[in-house]
Design a protein around this motif. Structure first.
Motif, PDB file in Angstrom:
ATOM      1  N   LEU A 216       0.820  -1.217   0.000  1.00 50.70           N
ATOM      2  CA  LEU A 216       0.000   0.000   0.000  1.00 50.70           C
ATOM      3  C   LEU A 216       0.850   1.262   0.000  1.00 50.70           C
ATOM      4  N   LEU A 217       1.924   1.253   0.768  1.00 44.63           N
ATOM      5  CA  LEU A 217       2.818   2.409   0.798  1.00 44.63           C
ATOM      6  C   LEU A 217       3.480   2.621  -0.561  1.00 44.63           C
ATOM      7  N   GLY A 218       3.920   1.540  -1.193  1.00 38.34           N
ATOM      8  CA  GLY A 218       4.541   1.648  -2.508  1.00 38.34           C
ATOM      9  C   GLY A 218       3.580   2.163  -3.569  1.00 38.34           C
ATOM     10  N   LEU A 219       2.341   1.694  -3.514  1.00 34.64           N
ATOM     11  CA  LEU A 219       1.347   2.197  -4.477  1.00 34.64           C
ATOM     12  C   LEU A 219       1.059   3.673  -4.252  1.00 34.64           C
ATOM     13  N   ALA A 220       1.002   4.092  -2.991  1.00 30.38           N
ATOM     14  CA  ALA A 220       0.775   5.504  -2.697  1.00 30.38           C
ATOM     15  C   ALA A 220       1.944   6.357  -3.185  1.00 30.38           C
ATOM     16  N   VAL A 221       3.165   5.890  -2.952  1.00 29.35           N
ATOM     17  CA  VAL A 221       4.348   6.635  -3.403  1.00 29.35           C
ATOM     18  C   VAL A 221       4.415   6.647  -4.929  1.00 29.35           C
TER      19      VAL A 221
END
Length: 68
Positions: free
Chosen positions: A51-56
């Motif tokens: 989720l963090l990678g998709l947000a970034v």
């Protein structure tokens, strides 16, 4: 230029999260829906990284106006 570096970093984080999720999954009785997690804390870290990678990855596209 900086946006691309941030996006590639987000893509790398997403790939690491996916690899963690795949490595902690054990499929039973078929594919897609029927699976068990072999290591719950590591799977939780995998979901957070995903989720963090998709947000970034998506946030710079959205803020720079390239996301239609």
């Amino acid at each position: 230029m900086v946006d691309n570096i941030i996006m590639y970093t987000g893509l790398g984080i997403t790939i690491i999260g996916l690899l963690l999720l795949v490595s902690t999954a054990k499929w039973v009785n078929g594919w897609f829906i029927n699976y068990k997690t072999t290591n719950r804390p590591l799977a939780f870290v995998g979901w957070i990284l995903l989720l963090l990678g998709l947000a970034v990855f998506i946030l710079p596209l959205y803020l720079s106006g390239r996301w239609d």
